[in-house]
Design an enzyme around this catalytic site. Structure first.
Site, PDB file in Angstrom:
ATOM      1  N   CYS A   1       1.229  -1.215  -0.209  1.00 42.89           N
ATOM      2  CA  CYS A   1       0.252   0.011  -0.276  1.00 42.89           C
ATOM      3  C   CYS A   1       0.566   0.999   0.561  1.00 42.89           C
ATOM      4  CB  CYS A   1      -1.156   0.087   0.621  1.00 42.89           C
ATOM      5  SG  CYS A   1      -2.438  -0.940   1.164  1.00 42.89           S
ATOM      6  N   ASP A   2       1.923   1.333  -0.058  1.00 38.09           N
ATOM      7  CA  ASP A   2       3.174   2.843   0.626  1.00 38.09           C
ATOM      8  C   ASP A   2       4.265   2.138  -0.371  1.00 38.09           C
ATOM      9  OD1 ASP A   2       3.426   5.271   0.736  1.00 38.09           O
ATOM     10  OD2 ASP A   2       4.001   4.892   2.907  1.00 38.09           O
ATOM     11  N   LEU A   3       4.400   1.558  -1.281  1.00 32.98           N
ATOM     12  CA  LEU A   3       5.176   1.336  -2.326  1.00 32.98           C
ATOM     13  C   LEU A   3       6.088   2.912  -3.028  1.00 32.98           C
ATOM     14  CD1 LEU A   3       5.119  -1.891  -3.955  1.00 32.98           C
ATOM     15  CD2 LEU A   3       6.437  -1.588  -2.118  1.00 32.98           C
TER      16      LEU A   3
ATOM     17  N   THR B   1       0.883   6.893  -1.020  1.00 34.65           N
ATOM     18  CA  THR B   1       1.259   7.911  -0.928  1.00 34.65           C
ATOM     19  C   THR B   1       1.003   8.654  -2.112  1.00 34.65           C
ATOM     20  OG1 THR B   1       2.846   7.985   0.091  1.00 34.65           O
ATOM     21  CG2 THR B   1       3.421   9.178  -1.108  1.00 34.65           C
TER      22      THR B   1
END
Length: 320
Positions: A85-87, A125
């Protein structure tokens, strides 16, 4: 509690391209925990990329190696129904200072275990968010394909030195950033990405074809991490066949190994640097504010291998 995601996911995975959880400790404060992760002395990929872009950027061979590392980590997580969910470059660490160091995914503060094959909570992000995540729809849902979109955005950044959906120049204030975020969100929803201006004419058609697949607006048309790793661009760019994490001698033509246009890439570095500065100021604002919930506290932590504290809950990644 907020520290749960920091420990539950790392305890469920073990892979050379995922930072290892060493220990979880609690100090004298009843609400403060310390997450101990394996030390990665090479720093995060964002800082390394900025330095390389100042000198001209990466070759396709180098990008293929980095993207394959991240995709192998994704494949391992996705097989266990975990969505990171936030790579993004800030959440990818270099295990050493060597130019060809292996990469490891870190920061599982927003990671999700899929429930009934989907997750529906808004996470991530903006510049690396998939369109299905930012849809203004109460029935919004997404799955592991959202991570593939994020890796596609990462691949775009490493190839050309700019973000795929942020079209404006450097932002000088948080107000400018908010306007830029709104426009970026609109561009993500269209799914249209620019690959015509320099340095894209120097980049192989195979790389651009894979990127378009990974950045497909429809997640059903987006390949899985495992399918991406089978793409022939990796064989062309690296001169090697990649299969299951092992690399063997080439069976396909080696792609031209040339650096990107230096002047073009250097001109775009200032956009990334301004975004880094504004993100730093946002993080400072979060840390300075009292936590309204465990979710808001969690959003203030997890900056690669650094220490962050948000009042009631702290979960830094410490060197060992």
């Amino acid at each position: 509690m907020a520290y749960g995601r920091w420990t539950d996911v790392p305890q469920s995975v073990k892979h050379q391209n995922i930072v290892e959880l060493v220990d979880l400790c609690r100090d004298e404060s009843p609400y403060r925990y310390w997450v101990v992760m394996k030390f990665a002395p090479g720093g995060n990929l964002f800082e390394r990329a900025l330095e390389r872009f100042k000198g001209g950027g990466f070759t396709e061979k180098e990008v293929a190696k980095m993207i394959s590392d991240v995709l192998f980590a994704c494949q391992h997580m996705h097989e266990r129904r975990i969505v990171h969910c936030d790579l993004k470059p800030e959440n990818i660490l270099c295990v050493s200072n060597e130019p060809d160091a292996n990469l490891c995914v870190t920061d599982f503060g927003l990671a999700q275990f899929c429930v009934n094959a989907k997750v529906g909570k808004y996470h991530g992000t903006l510049d690396y968010m998939a369109p299905e995540i930012i849809e203004d729809d109460s029935s919004r849902s997404y799955d592991t394909k959202a991570d593939v979109w994020s890796v596609g955005c990462l691949m775009y950044v490493l190839l050309c030195g700019c973000l795929p959906f942020r079209k404006n120049g450097p932002n000088k204030s948080l107000a400018d950033q908010e306007r830029s975020d709104f426009l970026t969100k609109c561009h993500i929803k269209t799914g249209e990405v620019e690959m015509n201006r320099p340095p894209w004419p120097q980049i192989s058609d195979a790389a651009k074809t894979l990127l378009r697949r990974m950045l497909s607006k429809d997640p059903a048309q987006r390949p899985s991490a495992a399918e991406c790793l089978k793409d022939h661009w990796f064989r062309m760019a690296s001169g090697e066949v990649i299969h299951g994490g092992d690399r063997v001698r080439p069976q396909a033509r080696r792609a031209q190994d040339c650096s990107l246009d230096r002047d073009c890439v250097r001109a775009r570095v200032q956009v990334l640097e301004s975004l880094r500065e504004l993100n730093r100021r946002r993080a400072e604002s979060v840390r300075a504010s009292p936590p309204l919930s465990t979710t808001s506290a969690r959003r203030g932590i997890g900056r690669g291998s650094g220490l962050a504290e948000t009042g009631a809950i702290a979960a830094p990644a410490l060197a060992v």
